[in-house]
Design a protein around this motif. Structure first.
Motif, short mmCIF file in Angstrom:
data_model
loop_
_atom_site.label_atom_id
_atom_site.label_comp_id
_atom_site.label_asym_id
_atom_site.label_seq_id
_atom_site.Cartn_x
_atom_site.Cartn_y
_atom_site.Cartn_z
N PRO A 1 -42.63 -68.52 -71.01
CA PRO A 1 -43.03 -69.02 -69.68
C PRO A 1 -44.14 -69.39 -69.00
CG PRO A 1 -40.71 -68.18 -69.53
CD PRO A 1 -41.62 -67.63 -70.81
N LEU A 2 -44.95 -67.56 -68.48
CA LEU A 2 -45.43 -68.08 -67.70
C LEU A 2 -47.01 -68.33 -67.90
CD1 LEU A 2 -46.77 -66.33 -65.65
CD2 LEU A 2 -46.80 -64.13 -66.43
N LEU A 3 -47.18 -67.65 -69.70
CA LEU A 3 -48.32 -69.27 -70.01
C LEU A 3 -48.46 -70.32 -70.18
CD1 LEU A 3 -51.02 -68.41 -71.44
CD2 LEU A 3 -49.61 -67.89 -73.70
N MET A 4 -47.02 -70.63 -70.41
CA MET A 4 -46.88 -72.28 -70.24
C MET A 4 -47.09 -72.53 -68.94
SD MET A 4 -46.30 -74.85 -71.66
CE MET A 4 -45.21 -75.08 -73.31
N ALA A 5 -46.84 -72.13 -68.15
CA ALA A 5 -46.99 -72.30 -66.87
C ALA A 5 -48.66 -71.98 -66.06
CB ALA A 5 -46.35 -71.87 -65.27
N ASP A 6 -48.95 -71.30 -66.59
CA ASP A 6 -50.63 -70.81 -66.58
C ASP A 6 -51.25 -72.36 -67.47
OD1 ASP A 6 -50.56 -68.50 -64.86
OD2 ASP A 6 -50.99 -67.43 -66.46
N LEU A 7 -51.01 -72.44 -68.70
CA LEU A 7 -52.07 -73.92 -69.22
C LEU A 7 -51.21 -74.74 -69.03
CD1 LEU A 7 -51.13 -72.34 -72.41
CD2 LEU A 7 -52.68 -72.84 -71.52
N THR A 8 -50.09 -75.68 -68.13
CA THR A 8 -50.02 -76.81 -67.24
C THR A 8 -51.03 -76.60 -65.65
OG1 THR A 8 -47.93 -76.40 -67.82
CG2 THR A 8 -48.06 -77.75 -65.97
N VAL A 9 -51.35 -75.68 -64.97
CA VAL A 9 -52.09 -75.42 -64.18
C VAL A 9 -53.11 -75.72 -64.68
CG1 VAL A 9 -53.02 -74.15 -62.21
CG2 VAL A 9 -50.59 -74.31 -63.02
N PHE A 10 -53.76 -75.36 -65.46
CA PHE A 10 -55.25 -75.12 -65.77
C PHE A 10 -55.31 -77.27 -66.32
CE2 PHE A 10 -57.86 -75.81 -69.18
CZ PHE A 10 -59.39 -75.26 -69.04
N THR A 11 -54.35 -77.26 -67.30
CA THR A 11 -54.49 -78.47 -67.48
C THR A 11 -54.75 -79.55 -66.60
OG1 THR A 11 -53.55 -77.98 -70.18
CG2 THR A 11 -53.86 -80.34 -68.82
N LEU A 12 -53.62 -79.58 -65.37
CA LEU A 12 -54.00 -81.09 -64.34
C LEU A 12 -55.23 -80.19 -62.97
CD1 LEU A 12 -49.70 -80.20 -63.10
CD2 LEU A 12 -51.28 -81.90 -64.46
N SER A 13 -56.10 -79.00 -63.73
CA SER A 13 -56.66 -78.87 -62.22
C SER A 13 -57.94 -79.48 -63.06
CB SER A 13 -56.98 -76.89 -62.35
OG SER A 13 -57.42 -76.71 -63.71
N VAL A 14 -57.70 -79.79 -64.78
CA VAL A 14 -59.29 -79.97 -65.46
C VAL A 14 -59.02 -81.67 -65.03
CG1 VAL A 14 -59.69 -80.76 -67.88
CG2 VAL A 14 -58.90 -78.43 -67.13
N LEU A 15 -57.50 -82.34 -65.44
CA LEU A 15 -57.89 -83.93 -64.78
C LEU A 15 -58.16 -83.95 -63.51
CD1 LEU A 15 -54.58 -84.01 -67.42
CD2 LEU A 15 -56.83 -84.42 -67.93
N VAL A 16 -57.39 -83.35 -62.81
CA VAL A 16 -58.13 -83.53 -61.60
C VAL A 16 -59.30 -83.63 -60.77
CG1 VAL A 16 -57.01 -83.06 -59.19
CG2 VAL A 16 -55.46 -82.85 -60.78
N GLY A 17 -59.94 -82.44 -61.77
CA GLY A 17 -61.04 -82.07 -61.36
C GLY A 17 -62.04 -83.99 -62.07
N PHE A 18 -61.74 -83.50 -62.95
CA PHE A 18 -62.50 -84.71 -64.08
C PHE A 18 -62.58 -86.06 -62.61
CE2 PHE A 18 -62.53 -88.44 -66.64
CZ PHE A 18 -64.05 -88.16 -67.33
N GLU A 19 -61.14 -86.34 -62.85
CA GLU A 19 -61.24 -87.65 -61.58
C GLU A 19 -61.97 -87.85 -60.86
OE1 GLU A 19 -59.65 -90.49 -62.53
OE2 GLU A 19 -59.50 -90.53 -64.36
N VAL A 20 -61.67 -86.59 -59.46
CA VAL A 20 -62.70 -86.67 -58.43
C VAL A 20 -63.63 -87.14 -58.80
CG1 VAL A 20 -63.12 -84.65 -56.41
CG2 VAL A 20 -60.95 -85.11 -57.03
N ILE A 21 -64.39 -85.73 -59.28
CA ILE A 21 -66.35 -85.81 -60.06
C ILE A 21 -66.91 -86.73 -60.22
CG2 ILE A 21 -67.71 -84.82 -61.05
CD1 ILE A 21 -66.69 -83.27 -58.61
N SER A 22 -65.79 -87.54 -61.22
CA SER A 22 -66.22 -88.77 -61.77
C SER A 22 -65.77 -89.98 -60.61
CB SER A 22 -65.12 -89.44 -63.28
OG SER A 22 -63.93 -90.22 -62.23
N LYS A 23 -65.99 -90.33 -59.80
CA LYS A 23 -65.86 -90.92 -58.10
C LYS A 23 -66.71 -90.82 -57.66
CE LYS A 23 -61.71 -92.82 -59.52
NZ LYS A 23 -61.55 -92.49 -61.38
N VAL A 24 -67.82 -89.64 -57.81
CA VAL A 24 -68.39 -89.31 -56.88
C VAL A 24 -69.61 -90.10 -57.48
CG1 VAL A 24 -70.02 -87.97 -56.39
CG2 VAL A 24 -67.59 -87.17 -56.29
N PRO A 25 -70.80 -90.85 -56.42
CA PRO A 25 -71.78 -91.40 -57.02
C PRO A 25 -72.98 -90.91 -57.51
CG PRO A 25 -70.58 -91.98 -54.43
CD PRO A 25 -70.46 -90.80 -54.93
N ALA A 26 -73.87 -90.77 -57.95
CA ALA A 26 -74.47 -90.10 -58.22
C ALA A 26 -75.39 -89.36 -57.34
CB ALA A 26 -75.33 -90.79 -59.09
#
Length: 94
Positions: A3-28
């Motif tokens: 369960p600890l590994l599953m929680a860590d992978l969930t946090v990692f996956t969500l942080s990648v998705l949120v980071g991509f969404e935030v950076i993709s909205k920034v003007p060049a």
């Protein structure tokens, strides 16, 4: 899978998705100043790698720490190179 590994992978996956969404909205035009600010964050990542190196007990952990150290150092060096190039654009020409 623990369960600890599953929680860590969930946090990692969500942080990648949120980071991509935030950076993709920034003007060049703002990417270079953001890269400059990211240098401090990746410096903290490198400090975290050094602290975690004290607790590693197996080869897999050392491999992950090596990968984290490589990417953190590459981001720090790349960020400074980009920032230096950006600041060079504002220097007066002889």
């Amino acid at each position: 899978m623990t369960p600890l590994l599953m929680a860590d992978l969930t946090v990692f996956t969500l942080s990648v998705l949120v980071g991509f969404e935030v950076i993709s909205k920034v003007p060049a035009t703002l990417h270079t100043p953001l890269m400059s600010g990211a240098n401090a964050i990746h410096g903290i990542v490198l400090i975290g790698v050094m602290l975690l190196a004290l607790t590693v007990v197996d080869g897999g952990g050392y491999l992950l720490l090596g990968v984290a150290a490589f990417f953190g150092a590459a981001n720090v060096a790349g960020g400074y190179a980009v920032t230096d190039r950006m600041l060079g654009m504002f220097r007066s020409r002889p």
